[in-house]
Scaffold this active site. Sequence first.
Site, PDB file in Angstrom:
ATOM      1  N   GLU A  44       0.829  -1.201   0.000  1.00 22.46           N
ATOM      2  CA  GLU A  44       0.000   0.000   0.000  1.00 22.46           C
ATOM      3  C   GLU A  44       0.872   1.263   0.000  1.00 22.46           C
ATOM      4  O   GLU A  44       1.855   1.356   0.737  1.00 22.46           O
ATOM      5  CB  GLU A  44      -0.874  -0.040   1.261  1.00 22.46           C
ATOM      6  CG  GLU A  44      -1.727   1.172   1.510  1.00 22.46           C
ATOM      7  CD  GLU A  44      -2.479   1.068   2.836  1.00 22.46           C
ATOM      8  OE1 GLU A  44      -3.508   1.743   2.979  1.00 22.46           O
ATOM      9  OE2 GLU A  44      -2.032   0.306   3.723  1.00 22.46           O
ATOM     10  N   LYS A 111      -9.244   1.629  -2.175  1.00 17.27           N
ATOM     11  CA  LYS A 111      -9.482   1.119  -0.823  1.00 17.27           C
ATOM     12  C   LYS A 111     -10.868   1.529  -0.346  1.00 17.27           C
ATOM     13  O   LYS A 111     -11.283   2.688  -0.515  1.00 17.27           O
ATOM     14  CB  LYS A 111      -8.395   1.675   0.113  1.00 17.27           C
ATOM     15  CG  LYS A 111      -8.383   1.097   1.515  1.00 17.27           C
ATOM     16  CD  LYS A 111      -7.144   1.622   2.265  1.00 17.27           C
ATOM     17  CE  LYS A 111      -7.045   1.098   3.682  1.00 17.27           C
ATOM     18  NZ  LYS A 111      -5.806   1.558   4.353  1.00 17.27           N
ATOM     19  N   CYS A 163      -5.175  -3.411   2.972  1.00 16.97           N
ATOM     20  CA  CYS A 163      -4.912  -3.227   4.408  1.00 16.97           C
ATOM     21  C   CYS A 163      -6.195  -3.264   5.246  1.00 16.97           C
ATOM     22  O   CYS A 163      -6.739  -4.314   5.502  1.00 16.97           O
ATOM     23  CB  CYS A 163      -4.125  -1.942   4.648  1.00 16.97           C
ATOM     24  SG  CYS A 163      -3.231  -1.920   6.238  1.00 16.97           S
ATOM     25  N   SER A 191       0.964  -1.791   7.491  1.00 15.72           N
ATOM     26  CA  SER A 191       0.506  -2.203   8.820  1.00 15.72           C
ATOM     27  C   SER A 191       1.637  -2.016   9.815  1.00 15.72           C
ATOM     28  O   SER A 191       2.667  -2.680   9.729  1.00 15.72           O
ATOM     29  CB  SER A 191       0.070  -3.673   8.774  1.00 15.72           C
ATOM     30  OG  SER A 191      -0.311  -4.139  10.043  1.00 15.72           O
ATOM     31  N   LYS A 197       2.033  -8.764  16.988  1.00 10.36           N
ATOM     32  CA  LYS A 197       0.996  -8.514  15.984  1.00 10.36           C
ATOM     33  C   LYS A 197       1.002  -9.546  14.866  1.00 10.36           C
ATOM     34  O   LYS A 197      -0.036  -9.824  14.258  1.00 10.36           O
ATOM     35  CB  LYS A 197       1.179  -7.113  15.395  1.00 10.36           C
ATOM     36  CG  LYS A 197       0.030  -6.645  14.521  1.00 10.36           C
ATOM     37  CD  LYS A 197       0.240  -5.205  14.069  1.00 10.36           C
ATOM     38  CE  LYS A 197      -0.934  -4.707  13.246  1.00 10.36           C
ATOM     39  NZ  LYS A 197      -0.725  -3.324  12.774  1.00 10.36           N
ATOM     40  N   ASN A 421      14.910  18.403  40.146  1.00 12.11           N
ATOM     41  CA  ASN A 421      14.822  18.752  38.731  1.00 12.11           C
ATOM     42  C   ASN A 421      16.046  19.509  38.218  1.00 12.11           C
ATOM     43  O   ASN A 421      16.449  19.343  37.069  1.00 12.11           O
ATOM     44  CB  ASN A 421      13.557  19.571  38.468  1.00 12.11           C
ATOM     45  CG  ASN A 421      12.308  18.711  38.471  1.00 12.11           C
ATOM     46  OD1 ASN A 421      12.380  17.488  38.448  1.00 12.11           O
ATOM     47  ND2 ASN A 421      11.148  19.352  38.512  1.00 12.11           N
ATOM     48  N   THR A 445      15.801   8.793  27.108  1.00 17.57           N
ATOM     49  CA  THR A 445      15.695   7.470  27.726  1.00 17.57           C
ATOM     50  C   THR A 445      14.389   7.240  28.481  1.00 17.57           C
ATOM     51  O   THR A 445      14.275   6.281  29.235  1.00 17.57           O
ATOM     52  CB  THR A 445      16.881   7.241  28.685  1.00 17.57           C
ATOM     53  OG1 THR A 445      16.865   8.240  29.700  1.00 17.57           O
ATOM     54  CG2 THR A 445      18.205   7.310  27.936  1.00 17.57           C
ATOM     55  N   GLU A 450       6.944   6.100  32.666  1.00 16.64           N
ATOM     56  CA  GLU A 450       7.250   7.465  33.080  1.00 16.64           C
ATOM     57  C   GLU A 450       6.356   8.456  32.359  1.00 16.64           C
ATOM     58  O   GLU A 450       5.939   9.463  32.930  1.00 16.64           O
ATOM     59  CB  GLU A 450       8.725   7.764  32.795  1.00 16.64           C
ATOM     60  CG  GLU A 450       9.678   6.970  33.667  1.00 16.64           C
ATOM     61  CD  GLU A 450      11.135   7.153  33.292  1.00 16.64           C
ATOM     62  OE1 GLU A 450      11.994   6.711  34.083  1.00 16.64           O
ATOM     63  OE2 GLU A 450      11.402   7.722  32.206  1.00 16.64           O
ATOM     64  N   LYS A 573       3.528  17.293  29.490  1.00 13.05           N
ATOM     65  CA  LYS A 573       4.830  16.653  29.295  1.00 13.05           C
ATOM     66  C   LYS A 573       4.797  15.695  28.103  1.00 13.05           C
ATOM     67  O   LYS A 573       5.723  15.659  27.287  1.00 13.05           O
ATOM     68  CB  LYS A 573       5.255  15.884  30.553  1.00 13.05           C
ATOM     69  CG  LYS A 573       5.672  16.759  31.727  1.00 13.05           C
ATOM     70  CD  LYS A 573       6.261  15.900  32.841  1.00 13.05           C
ATOM     71  CE  LYS A 573       6.753  16.746  33.995  1.00 13.05           C
ATOM     72  NZ  LYS A 573       7.376  15.926  35.059  1.00 13.05           N
TER      73      LYS A 573
END
Length: 613
Positions: A44, A111, A163, A191, A197, A421, A445, A450, A573
Amino acid sequence: MSSLSLALATVNQTPLDWEGNLHRIISALEEAIQQNADLVIFPELAITGYGSEDLFLSYWYPKKALDQLNKLIPHCQNTTVAVGLPYRMGEKVYNTMAIIEDGELLGFVAKQFMAIDGVHYEFRWFTPWEANQQVKVDFFGKEVPLGDLTFTKKGVHYGFEICEDAWRGEARPGYRLCERKVDLIVSPSASHFAMGKTLERKKLIEDSSRMFDCYYGYINLLGNEAGRMIFDGESLLAKSGKILFRNQLLSFQDYQVNVVQLEEKEQEIAEIRSKEWEFTQATSLGLFDYLRKSKSRGFVLSLSGGADSSTVAVLVAEMVKLGLQDLGLQRFCEKIGISDYEKFAKNPEKQLVGTLLTTAYQGTANSSQDTFESAKSLAESLGAVFHHWTIDEEVASYTAKIESAIGRKLTWEQDDITLQNIQARSRSPIIWMLANLKHALLLATSNRSEGDVGYTTMDGDTSGSISPIAGVDKHFILHWIQWAEKNLNRPGLAKVNSLQPTAELRPQERTQTDEKDLMPYAVIVEIEKLAIRDRRSPMDVFLILKEELELEEGLLKSYIKKFFQLWARNQWKRERLAPSFHLDQFNVDPKTWYRFPILSAGFKEELEQLEQL
């Protein structure tokens, strides 16, 4: 039905790389023709790349895609080719497959269903085509059909489910194709990769071949195409509910051509690998493509010695190892812009890691010798460049300026978050300097857990060009580094695996740990699956988890309350996190999976009802 040779050809494409995209399609097509393929299927939107986003809305972009199709057609002699591209008709854009046979365009299949869940936003760009409808359109002076079409090749009647078409249950086009007595249905796809999956796809393809009593083929795009989504390049063929062919996923190659026969016998069937393997391979490929497509010269990483930064470091090393295995030294170096590859011949993996990965341990008075040794030994084991310095002087300078301005000393009792901080933020400018000097990507990271609760310093540990593990939870990361130490032969992880996760931002006598600050990571995972993946209310989450987790009800309520409050409070954030890869069933990136208001009442009424239960 005659015997037909079917080529499933995946390509690693990039939006706006017109010349490169066409070259990869032609190269794959030439290889398929050399293998005597009768019918060659590309994925696709292979001409433009699936991740072209709002470029699809412009008038010039679909038009240029047609120009590229016109350039491709002369290469399609003595075979039949299906290739994906957008097609604009007036104000509407359709997602189509162009069918070319012996140098002539036969038509466009459109499609019928748009993907609108999770990472997909197709209704913004494309209009669904109506079943059983066809129109005539002009293609450089020639009138061709566009719509719901089928074709015949060597006596094989075939059609398409593009798809999302294949995932629409009883509404899917496959039922109508079955009524037309097709012998073959092919699903050209874009996909996105997610761990596990492939098992869902396998079941879909097996069930489809059984339900429609035909051969069913599948071909997916390949690689980190445009920054966030990774495509795994999966190719499948099934008949009568049985897989006849499956390739191995996540190749570093520019393209792969798998030629299969329409015969009811097993051909090559690659094994389905573990989620840990998939995570390693997908993230390594994602990093490789991000590096070369951004034309960067390497990676820089603030290596703390903890699980997250150590995971990222190992993934870069795995990128090198897997890329060398797949491409060889010369091709690997050429693809990332290194011409003098011969100098790496003695020890290619370690020498290349040393060229591509620069790390730095940025300690403070609150850092421990254990984390320093952990970071140092890991970097040395991988072959990465390792720097170390302290940032106490910078922290003291910032702190003194603020104390002078407000007229008092900062204390841990009164200013805990502020003092934590400033350490994380003080690390950011220095590591960015290193990345700028090296023309490198700065690796952030943060992990998904988080991101859920905002347990991360904005403009500190979130700083980065790309955040490779932000799509997976901390519980998985802690499991993966244990697995990687043994299964990837990474002994440098031994010290990392002996440490308890901690930010090391408070004085050591305060015994800071992540789970003490938050809650057990295993609990966060269960809450986020229900709250974010399944979009359940706080009450639903409690009623489900009180049956599944062995936790005192009051404690469970406190964890759920904390999660929802921190989730709502920290949306701002998540809006500012570095781009990340989609690797799991869901993620918390508001640009690709879960949108949430920046300002809200923070589940106030829902949490009050939970307290009253």
